[in-house]
Write an enzyme that holds these catalytic residues in place. Structure first.
Site, PDB file in Angstrom:
ATOM      1  N   SER A 555     -40.700 -48.641  22.343  1.00 31.65           N
ATOM      2  CA  SER A 555     -41.867 -48.955  21.328  1.00 31.65           C
ATOM      3  C   SER A 555     -42.922 -48.506  21.567  1.00 31.65           C
ATOM      4  O   SER A 555     -43.440 -48.268  22.831  1.00 31.65           O
ATOM      5  CB  SER A 555     -41.829 -50.408  21.149  1.00 31.65           C
ATOM      6  OG  SER A 555     -42.836 -50.652  20.142  1.00 31.65           O
ATOM      7  N   TYR A 568     -42.450 -59.832  23.027  1.00 34.47           N
ATOM      8  CA  TYR A 568     -41.791 -58.431  22.617  1.00 34.47           C
ATOM      9  C   TYR A 568     -42.562 -57.181  23.392  1.00 34.47           C
ATOM     10  O   TYR A 568     -41.761 -56.417  24.089  1.00 34.47           O
ATOM     11  CB  TYR A 568     -42.162 -58.268  21.271  1.00 34.47           C
ATOM     12  CG  TYR A 568     -41.506 -57.070  20.507  1.00 34.47           C
ATOM     13  CD1 TYR A 568     -40.235 -56.833  20.099  1.00 34.47           C
ATOM     14  CD2 TYR A 568     -42.396 -55.876  20.362  1.00 34.47           C
ATOM     15  CE1 TYR A 568     -39.482 -55.676  19.662  1.00 34.47           C
ATOM     16  CE2 TYR A 568     -42.127 -54.617  19.703  1.00 34.47           C
ATOM     17  CZ  TYR A 568     -40.576 -54.577  19.280  1.00 34.47           C
ATOM     18  OH  TYR A 568     -39.857 -53.440  18.877  1.00 34.47           O
TER      19      TYR A 568
END
Ligand code: NAD
Ligand code: ZN
Length: 678
Positions: A555, A568
């Site tokens: 990500s 996350y």
């Protein structure tokens, strides 16, 4: 359907082809003769409709028929230069076509055209080939069928065989067909029904005779220690051996695999005569290109350990290749096509089953079906007599036949990911599904893994049938489930080449709101999950010895720091470093490890739909439905990022062009300066 005779022929062919007892996949051909008005003269013209080259009777359509003018086809007899030059006649068929002629005429066209019967079936039934390959096949034919079926000694398919059968039919007006030694059957009739009746009568009569007269245990007594393992045990052993065996079958070119543990295969391997019979090889001309002349047979009992089996398989692979090279050298002439690789296409493991290989899943599956046909044939022939396939030199002539070679040369170029087997986690939706779809479109076989079996299977069905995509259930945070997922991939397609660590989920919480459970969940699915998947898949990649790719869908957040994202983003950073660590570690096995850093993929994303989107929208003060557009405006390119954009990056990373790139992260975020890599 333009002509009732052709319509009848299609219907009969489909019926015959639908039942595997009648013929092998894509084996055999059928024909009908009839009349049509010649559009040029307005006069009636006699035509031959015959199944063209390739294609399967069960699914034959009118477009699969070649249409020839019967007068011209039969006139070829006058220019036929003799059996030494019979292959030239195939090109001459093109001058007999009616109109555009439909499908390309096959080598068997002569048999159909020259035999004086309105309807002709040429089939490869196991029962018929059993008689055709029995040492005393000629005598058996007389015993079983009287004068209704005539024995034709082995002759390679071609114009001369057509002439032979035509003559036999003329000399034996009472006959309804013939047994073609070493090969199959041909039957005929004045009407379509009559031809079909003749075919089925020969097939069923042969099968009934075998059932009634076969000696018990045609494959000999049970071999001590070679009985089938219990299902769970043999599947586990098949999965443990699968990657090594695929590597053995892929030394010359990469192969997709198929595994069969049917009773037919297991019973054969459990009996004492299987080594002798396997060494004799198959017989029907259809078989050699698909199965090679003979299989590689592991000569260890069912109880042999995986380690011992692997070591012995590697030894046997060396001698198999030497034997095959020697077979090629024994028979090749200066004008023979080059050797097509010396690896086995069929590998038999006692107690476990059969591994078969091909350039794609369908070809691998059909190779396995053909060897199953061969086992049935051997059982029938040994039950009544002794199995006696055609001579090795004849096998070679068919395997390396110039006409077959020309067919292979005409095949379209394979797609960039052909023969590669992809395993994509979290692929029931979102980025994972888009990736699986793209990889399949580029020729890969894909295994779709996700929490829900139903959703994984639905995504697989959307992408293609079981020859292209299969769905499996797997929680990537559970080591046993991950192993079962990798095993399923090995059993479905033979191995794994391309692993996409995509499964994930996202919670958006501040440090103080993030619970220990939140932290564990995020890290279990992404950091630990991709570690477990990479580890289980690496075992397969290393055993195969065929290189491979591992790709992490990390990500932008693996490098970008913002509020409310501790769990996350930290686990994404962990995944990103796994890319570098594994790139360094797996390089010696030819395995590349790379990552993609997406950002702001709202469309199709389950992560956004399940609260993260609403949360992000609230953080940014926009409406949830406008989030995609909002993210686009934040980017340098002002473009919304779609799941397909991530899929494109995965394809490029594992495609043929980036063969020298490992340890890389590709941002697919439409340009986010704060996440530039440096
Ligand atoms: N959407 C984005 O903007 C974006 C941005 C950066 C990174 N990513 C990453 O891309 C990946 C895919 O995300 P998406 O947006 O397509 O989300 P998604 O929710 O549509 O897909 C994720 C899939 O993973 C599955 N999954 C969750 N936990 C699992 C587990 N324990 N085992 C197996 N499967 C599990 C889910 O069932 C789901 O099908 C994730 O790793 C995500 O972090 C997404
Ligand atoms: Zn044939």
């Amino acid at each position: 359907m333009s002509n009732p005779t052709a319509a009848e022929l299609i219907a009969r062919s489909n019926r015959l082809g639908a039942d595997p007892k009648n013929t092998n996949y894509a084996g055999g051909n059928t024909s009908a003769k009839g009349t049509e008005t010649d559009p040029v003269t307005g006069e009636p013209v006699e035509l031959l409709w015959v199944k063209g080259s390739g294609g399967d009777l069960g699914t034959l359509k009118e477009t699969g028929l070649a249409v020839l003018r019967l007068d011209r086809m039969r006139a070829l007899v006058d220019v036929y230069p003799g059996v030494e030059r019979e292959d030239e006649m195939v090109a001459a068929f093109d001058y007999c076509l009616h109109g555009k002629g439909g499908a390309a005429p096959s080598i068997d066209t002569a048999m159909h055209g020259l035999v004086d019967a309105a309807h002709v079936d040429h089939l490869h039934p196991d029962s018929g080939i059993a008689i055709a390959t029995a040492a005393d096949g000629e005598a058996l034919t007389a015993t079983i069928f009287g004068d209704k079926v005539v024995w034709v000694p082995w002759r390679r398919p071609g114009f001369q065989l057509g002439l032979d059968i035509a003559e036999i039919k003329a000399r034996n007006p009472q006959a309804v067909g013939c047994i073609l030694g070493g090969h199959g059957i041909t039957a005929w009739g004045d009407t379509s029904e009559e031809a079909e009746r003749s075919s089925l009568w020969i097939i069923d009569t042969a099968a009934a005779h075998i059932a009634e007269h076969s000696r018990p245990a045609p494959f000999g007594p049970a071999l001590e220690g070679y009985a089938a393992l219990p299902e769970a045990e043999r599947r586990a052993k098949a999965a443990a051996l699968g990657a090594t065996i695929r590597g053995i079958a892929s030394q010359d070119r990469p192969m997709v695999g198929h595994f069969t543990d049917s009773d037919v295969v297991l019973d054969f391997l459990a009996s004492s005569e299987h080594p002798r019979l396997a060494a004799l090889g198959t017989s029907c001309p259809d078989h050699f290109l698909r199965t090679k002349v003979k299989p590689l047979v592991l000569d260890l009992p069912a109880s042999a350990s995986v380690e011992d089996s692997v070591a012995r398989l590697r030894e046997l692979a060396v001698s198999y290749r030497e034997d095959y090279q020697a077979y090629y050298d024994r028979h090749a002439t200066p004008d023979s096509p080059a050797i097509r690789g010396a690896d086995p296409l069929i590998v038999l493991v006692p107690g476990v089953g059969m591994f078969s290989y091909g350039k794609d899943k369908q070809t691998a599956r059909v190779a396995g079906e053909f060897y199953t046909n061969a086992i049935n044939v051997m059982r029938g022939a040994e039950g009544l007599s002794t199995y006696a396939p055609i001579d090795e030199s004849e096998k070679f002539r068919i395997e390396y036949w110039a006409l077959e070679e020309a067919k292979l040369q005409r095949m379209p170029a394979p797609k960039p990911l052909a023969t590669r087997i992809a395993l994509v986690t979290g692929a029931a939706g979102g980025i994972g599904k888009a990736t699986a779809k793209r990889l399949a479109a580029e020729g890969a076989c894909v295994v779709i893994a996700d929490l829900s079996l139903e959703k994984a299977q639905a995504a697989a069905a959307e992408i293609g049938g079981p020859d292209v995509a299969v769905g499996v259930a797997a929680d990537v945070s559970d080591e046993a489930a991950v192993q079962a997922m990798v095993d399923a991939a090995v059993l479905a397609f033979g191995g794994v080449d391309l692993v996409v660590n995509n499964a994930g989920l996202s919670l958006s919480k501040s440090l103080l709101e993030t619970t220990e459970a939140d932290w564990d969940l995020q890290h279990n699915v992404m950091a630990k999950g991709s570690f477990l998947v990479s580890k289980a898949a690496a075992r397969v990649l290393i055993d195969q010895g065929m290189g491979g790719d591992v790709i992490y869908i990390s990500s932008k957040n693996s490098v970008f720091a913002g509020p409310n994202n501790i769990a996350y983003s930290a686990t994404k950073a962990d995944q990103a470093h796994q890319v570098r660590l594994l790139a360094a570690e797996l390089g010696e096995h030819g395995v590349k490890v790379n990552g993609v850093n997406p950002d702001g993929v709202v469309a199709g994303s389950g992560i956004f739909a399940s609260g993260w989107g609403a949360n992000r929208a609230a953080v940014y003060g926009v409406e949830e439905k406008d989030l995609g557009k909002f993210y686009a405006q934040r980017t340098i390119l002002k473009r919304e990022v779609l799941p397909e954009n991530i899929a494109n990056a995965v394809f490029v990373l594992c495609g043929p062009d980036l063969s020298h790139t490992t340890g890389l992260h590709v941002p697919v975020d439409a340009g986010v300066a704060a996440a530039f890599l440096r």
